[in-house]
Design a protein around this motif. Structure first.
Motif, PDB file in Angstrom:
ATOM      1  N   PHE A  11      66.420  -0.842  30.937  1.00 39.88           N
ATOM      2  CA  PHE A  11      67.265  -1.839  31.607  1.00 39.88           C
ATOM      3  C   PHE A  11      66.467  -2.650  32.631  1.00 39.88           C
ATOM      4  O   PHE A  11      66.286  -3.867  32.494  1.00 39.88           O
ATOM      5  CB  PHE A  11      68.439  -1.118  32.258  1.00 39.88           C
ATOM      6  N   ILE A  12      65.946  -1.963  33.650  1.00 36.63           N
ATOM      7  CA  ILE A  12      65.194  -2.682  34.682  1.00 36.63           C
ATOM      8  C   ILE A  12      63.872  -3.195  34.113  1.00 36.63           C
ATOM      9  O   ILE A  12      63.469  -4.334  34.374  1.00 36.63           O
ATOM     10  CB  ILE A  12      64.954  -1.775  35.903  1.00 36.63           C
ATOM     11  N   GLY A  13      63.202  -2.373  33.326  1.00 33.19           N
ATOM     12  CA  GLY A  13      61.899  -2.747  32.802  1.00 33.19           C
ATOM     13  C   GLY A  13      61.910  -4.026  31.983  1.00 33.19           C
ATOM     14  O   GLY A  13      61.024  -4.881  32.131  1.00 33.19           O
ATOM     15  N   SER A  14      62.905  -4.196  31.106  1.00 34.17           N
ATOM     16  CA  SER A  14      62.953  -5.403  30.277  1.00 34.17           C
ATOM     17  C   SER A  14      63.192  -6.642  31.125  1.00 34.17           C
ATOM     18  O   SER A  14      62.604  -7.704  30.870  1.00 34.17           O
ATOM     19  CB  SER A  14      64.040  -5.263  29.207  1.00 34.17           C
ATOM     20  N   HIS A  15      64.029  -6.527  32.145  1.00 33.49           N
ATOM     21  CA  HIS A  15      64.274  -7.664  33.031  1.00 33.49           C
ATOM     22  C   HIS A  15      63.032  -8.006  33.852  1.00 33.49           C
ATOM     23  O   HIS A  15      62.746  -9.188  34.082  1.00 33.49           O
ATOM     24  CB  HIS A  15      65.452  -7.361  33.970  1.00 33.49           C
ATOM     25  N   VAL A  16      62.304  -6.992  34.297  1.00 24.75           N
ATOM     26  CA  VAL A  16      61.069  -7.248  35.042  1.00 24.75           C
ATOM     27  C   VAL A  16      60.054  -7.956  34.144  1.00 24.75           C
ATOM     28  O   VAL A  16      59.395  -8.915  34.567  1.00 24.75           O
ATOM     29  CB  VAL A  16      60.489  -5.935  35.604  1.00 24.75           C
ATOM     30  N   CYS A  17      59.925  -7.499  32.910  1.00 20.30           N
ATOM     31  CA  CYS A  17      59.001  -8.153  31.970  1.00 20.30           C
ATOM     32  C   CYS A  17      59.347  -9.629  31.788  1.00 20.30           C
ATOM     33  O   CYS A  17      58.464 -10.499  31.796  1.00 20.30           O
ATOM     34  CB  CYS A  17      59.027  -7.440  30.628  1.00 20.30           C
ATOM     35  N   LEU A  18      60.635  -9.921  31.610  1.00 19.73           N
ATOM     36  CA  LEU A  18      61.056 -11.317  31.428  1.00 19.73           C
ATOM     37  C   LEU A  18      60.696 -12.165  32.644  1.00 19.73           C
ATOM     38  O   LEU A  18      60.216 -13.299  32.514  1.00 19.73           O
ATOM     39  CB  LEU A  18      62.563 -11.377  31.166  1.00 19.73           C
ATOM     40  N   LYS A  19      60.913 -11.627  33.827  1.00 21.14           N
ATOM     41  CA  LYS A  19      60.601 -12.359  35.056  1.00 21.14           C
ATOM     42  C   LYS A  19      59.104 -12.647  35.156  1.00 21.14           C
ATOM     43  O   LYS A  19      58.691 -13.762  35.504  1.00 21.14           O
ATOM     44  CB  LYS A  19      61.058 -11.542  36.262  1.00 21.14           C
ATOM     45  N   LEU A  20      58.288 -11.658  34.850  1.00 21.29           N
ATOM     46  CA  LEU A  20      56.846 -11.827  34.912  1.00 21.29           C
ATOM     47  C   LEU A  20      56.361 -12.824  33.869  1.00 21.29           C
ATOM     48  O   LEU A  20      55.496 -13.666  34.146  1.00 21.29           O
ATOM     49  CB  LEU A  20      56.149 -10.477  34.727  1.00 21.29           C
ATOM     50  N   LEU A  21      56.905 -12.746  32.659  1.00 19.19           N
ATOM     51  CA  LEU A  21      56.518 -13.685  31.601  1.00 19.19           C
ATOM     52  C   LEU A  21      56.934 -15.106  31.951  1.00 19.19           C
ATOM     53  O   LEU A  21      56.197 -16.064  31.688  1.00 19.19           O
ATOM     54  CB  LEU A  21      57.141 -13.256  30.271  1.00 19.19           C
ATOM     55  N   ASP A  22      58.106 -15.249  32.543  1.00 19.26           N
ATOM     56  CA  ASP A  22      58.602 -16.584  32.903  1.00 19.26           C
ATOM     57  C   ASP A  22      57.678 -17.289  33.890  1.00 19.26           C
ATOM     58  O   ASP A  22      57.599 -18.523  33.911  1.00 19.26           O
ATOM     59  CB  ASP A  22      60.012 -16.487  33.504  1.00 19.26           C
ATOM     60  N   ARG A  23      56.981 -16.519  34.709  1.00 17.11           N
ATOM     61  CA  ARG A  23      56.081 -17.156  35.673  1.00 17.11           C
ATOM     62  C   ARG A  23      54.634 -17.215  35.173  1.00 17.11           C
ATOM     63  O   ARG A  23      53.732 -17.602  35.907  1.00 17.11           O
ATOM     64  CB  ARG A  23      56.163 -16.459  37.024  1.00 17.11           C
ATOM     65  N   GLY A  24      54.424 -16.786  33.916  1.00 16.19           N
ATOM     66  CA  GLY A  24      53.116 -16.968  33.295  1.00 16.19           C
ATOM     67  C   GLY A  24      52.190 -15.777  33.314  1.00 16.19           C
ATOM     68  O   GLY A  24      51.010 -15.901  32.962  1.00 16.19           O
ATOM     69  N   ASP A  25      52.675 -14.597  33.704  1.00 17.47           N
ATOM     70  CA  ASP A  25      51.819 -13.409  33.722  1.00 17.47           C
ATOM     71  C   ASP A  25      51.615 -12.863  32.314  1.00 17.47           C
ATOM     72  O   ASP A  25      52.459 -13.024  31.429  1.00 17.47           O
ATOM     73  CB  ASP A  25      52.449 -12.312  34.585  1.00 17.47           C
ATOM     74  N   GLU A  26      50.492 -12.183  32.128  1.00 15.21           N
ATOM     75  CA  GLU A  26      50.256 -11.423  30.908  1.00 15.21           C
ATOM     76  C   GLU A  26      50.813 -10.025  31.121  1.00 15.21           C
ATOM     77  O   GLU A  26      50.510  -9.379  32.123  1.00 15.21           O
ATOM     78  CB  GLU A  26      48.761 -11.354  30.592  1.00 15.21           C
ATOM     79  N   VAL A  27      51.654  -9.555  30.200  1.00 19.15           N
ATOM     80  CA  VAL A  27      52.352  -8.282  30.366  1.00 19.15           C
ATOM     81  C   VAL A  27      52.082  -7.383  29.169  1.00 19.15           C
ATOM     82  O   VAL A  27      52.240  -7.792  28.017  1.00 19.15           O
ATOM     83  CB  VAL A  27      53.873  -8.498  30.520  1.00 19.15           C
ATOM     84  N   VAL A  28      51.695  -6.150  29.468  1.00 18.35           N
ATOM     85  CA  VAL A  28      51.585  -5.104  28.453  1.00 18.35           C
ATOM     86  C   VAL A  28      52.742  -4.137  28.684  1.00 18.35           C
ATOM     87  O   VAL A  28      52.816  -3.484  29.732  1.00 18.35           O
ATOM     88  CB  VAL A  28      50.240  -4.359  28.548  1.00 18.35           C
ATOM     89  N   GLY A  29      53.657  -4.064  27.734  1.00 17.90           N
ATOM     90  CA  GLY A  29      54.828  -3.207  27.875  1.00 17.90           C
ATOM     91  C   GLY A  29      54.677  -1.906  27.107  1.00 17.90           C
ATOM     92  O   GLY A  29      54.198  -1.900  25.973  1.00 17.90           O
ATOM     93  N   LEU A  30      55.076  -0.814  27.751  1.00 13.84           N
ATOM     94  CA  LEU A  30      55.051   0.501  27.119  1.00 13.84           C
ATOM     95  C   LEU A  30      56.444   1.105  27.134  1.00 13.84           C
ATOM     96  O   LEU A  30      57.194   0.935  28.094  1.00 13.84           O
ATOM     97  CB  LEU A  30      54.117   1.458  27.864  1.00 13.84           C
ATOM     98  N   ASP A  31      56.784   1.827  26.074  1.00 12.71           N
ATOM     99  CA  ASP A  31      58.050   2.569  26.031  1.00 12.71           C
ATOM    100  C   ASP A  31      57.965   3.560  24.884  1.00 12.71           C
ATOM    101  O   ASP A  31      57.316   3.282  23.863  1.00 12.71           O
ATOM    102  CB  ASP A  31      59.238   1.617  25.817  1.00 12.71           C
ATOM    103  N   ASN A  32      58.628   4.717  25.027  1.00 19.45           N
ATOM    104  CA  ASN A  32      58.655   5.663  23.911  1.00 19.45           C
ATOM    105  C   ASN A  32      59.912   5.525  23.064  1.00 19.45           C
ATOM    106  O   ASN A  32      60.064   6.221  22.057  1.00 19.45           O
ATOM    107  CB  ASN A  32      58.480   7.102  24.398  1.00 19.45           C
ATOM    108  N   LEU A  33      60.836   4.645  23.485  1.00 14.04           N
ATOM    109  CA  LEU A  33      62.061   4.351  22.714  1.00 14.04           C
ATOM    110  C   LEU A  33      62.821   5.637  22.365  1.00 14.04           C
ATOM    111  O   LEU A  33      63.298   5.818  21.243  1.00 14.04           O
ATOM    112  CB  LEU A  33      61.728   3.565  21.444  1.00 14.04           C
ATOM    113  N   ASN A  34      62.979   6.519  23.348  1.00 13.42           N
ATOM    114  CA  ASN A  34      63.665   7.782  23.073  1.00 13.42           C
ATOM    115  C   ASN A  34      65.165   7.571  22.874  1.00 13.42           C
ATOM    116  O   ASN A  34      65.696   6.473  23.047  1.00 13.42           O
ATOM    117  CB  ASN A  34      63.384   8.821  24.170  1.00 13.42           C
ATOM    118  N   ASP A  35      65.848   8.647  22.503  1.00 14.18           N
ATOM    119  CA  ASP A  35      67.264   8.533  22.136  1.00 14.18           C
ATOM    120  C   ASP A  35      68.194   9.108  23.201  1.00 14.18           C
ATOM    121  O   ASP A  35      69.276   9.593  22.871  1.00 14.18           O
ATOM    122  CB  ASP A  35      67.526   9.199  20.786  1.00 14.18           C
ATOM    123  N   TYR A  36      67.795   9.063  24.477  1.00 17.59           N
ATOM    124  CA  TYR A  36      68.707   9.490  25.546  1.00 17.59           C
ATOM    125  C   TYR A  36      70.019   8.705  25.451  1.00 17.59           C
ATOM    126  O   TYR A  36      71.103   9.250  25.634  1.00 17.59           O
ATOM    127  CB  TYR A  36      68.049   9.308  26.912  1.00 17.59           C
TER     128      TYR A  36
END
Length: 328
Positions: A11-36
């Motif tokens: 939830f928070i991570g995806s929004h942070v990534c969008l904000k960083l990308l919108d301002r032109g940062d290079e972002v490497v995203g990690l997630d294990n995509l678990n089933d919690y």
């Protein structure tokens, strides 16, 4: 230099990534995509990021020893936003091992990874308002004692803060921990009260109301949280003193659970079927964030009222959230 974001499909991570990308940062995203909770929601968040210029994604379990370092080998990482964690207070009663593995072992792996980065400027990591535990003094301030957790989740987050403090002392690793207070909004987590209540009310099912609705929470809208995360990330702590600091990320306006439900009733146009339940042993009656430190250091104040924030969530939920994602 790239910014590494763990929990990028969260939830928070995806929004942070969008904000960083919108301002032109290079972002490497990690997630294990678990089933919690339903991975469909995580994949839908990730879809918004994939294809964006400057974004790359790696499926990584950060708690697995050395997997993180091997996955990003060769990438120049300047900053890290560590948001991956096993969330949920009540689930920690059912599956405590998941919290030790993800929140403690995973945090240690992040610290060791960051210690090995000569290019690292700053590590920002997620803590939680849960660390305040049974504290009675309000509002909760960063300088308060946090020695009485009432859930294993809270204990793991307190442990993360202690480990980070130690790595700052031993290795000069510049870090900031953020104590998040009940974050909500579009693309949120389906295990949170606002999602559970909305879904049940629209389906005509009862909702569990703990302590007769006399529970107070400092609900914090996602946009205000993201603004704080990015502002803090851009300003590492000074190395002239111990380079580790903590900030509350809240709304500074606690809302009563009963009033929260009243707002949802107005927005949804339905009357909730309230099923009163006693307060659970892992719950606290009140959270309330003192925001003076964040305001003084970053000139930031939360802008979004609970009514406005819930309206935005409900609009998202009814227009595309539940219908398109079919999340249960």
């Amino acid at each position: 230099m790239a910014i590494l974001v763990t929990g990028a499909a969260g939830f928070i991570g995806s929004h942070v990534c969008l904000k960083l990308l919108d301002r032109g940062d290079e972002v490497v995203g990690l997630d294990n995509l678990n089933d919690y909770y339903d991975p469909l929601l995580k994949k839908a968040r990730l879809t918004q990021l994939l294809g964006r210029r400057g974004f790359s994604f790696l499926k990584v379990d950060i708690a697995e020893p050395m997997e993180l370092a091997g996955s990003v080998s060769g990438q120049k990482i300047g900053k890290v936003v560590h948001l991956a964690a096993q969330a949920g207070v009540r689930y920690s009663l059912e599956n405590p091992q998941a919290y030790i593995r993800s929140n403690i072992n995973g945090h240690l792996e992040i610290l060791e990874f960051c210690r090995g980065l000569s290019s690292l400027e700053h590590l920002v990591y997620a803590s939680s308002s849960s660390v305040y535990g049974g504290n009675r003094k309000v509002p909760f301030s960063e300088g308060d004692r946090v020695d009485h957790p009432v859930s294993l989740y809270a204990a793991t987050k307190k442990s993360d803060e202690l480990m980070s403090h130690t790595y700052a002392h031993l290795f000069g690793l510049r870090q900031t921990g953020l104590r998040f207070f009940t974050v909500y909004g579009p693309w949120g987590r389906p295990d949170m009260a606002y999602w559970i209540f909305t879904k049940a009310m629209l389906e005509g099912r009862p909702i569990k109301v703990f302590n007769d609705g006399e529970m107070w929470r400092d609900f914090t809208y996602i946009d205000d949280v993201v603004d704080a995360v990015v502002a803090v990330l851009d300003k590492p702590p000074s190395t002239e003193v111990l380079p580790h600091r903590l900030y509350n990320i809240g709304n500074n306006r606690p809302a009563r659970l009963g009033d929260f439900i009243d707002i949802l009733e107005r927005l949804l146009g339905v009357t909730a079927i309230r099923q009163n339940e006693p307060i659970q042993t892992s719950d606290v009656e009140r959270t309330y964030a003192d925001m003076i430190s964040l305001e003084q250091d970053f000139r930031l104040r939360p802008r979004t009222s609970l009514e406005v924030g819930l309206r935005k969530f409900v609009e998202w939920y009814q227009s595309e959230g539940a219908a398109r994602l079919r999340v249960v």
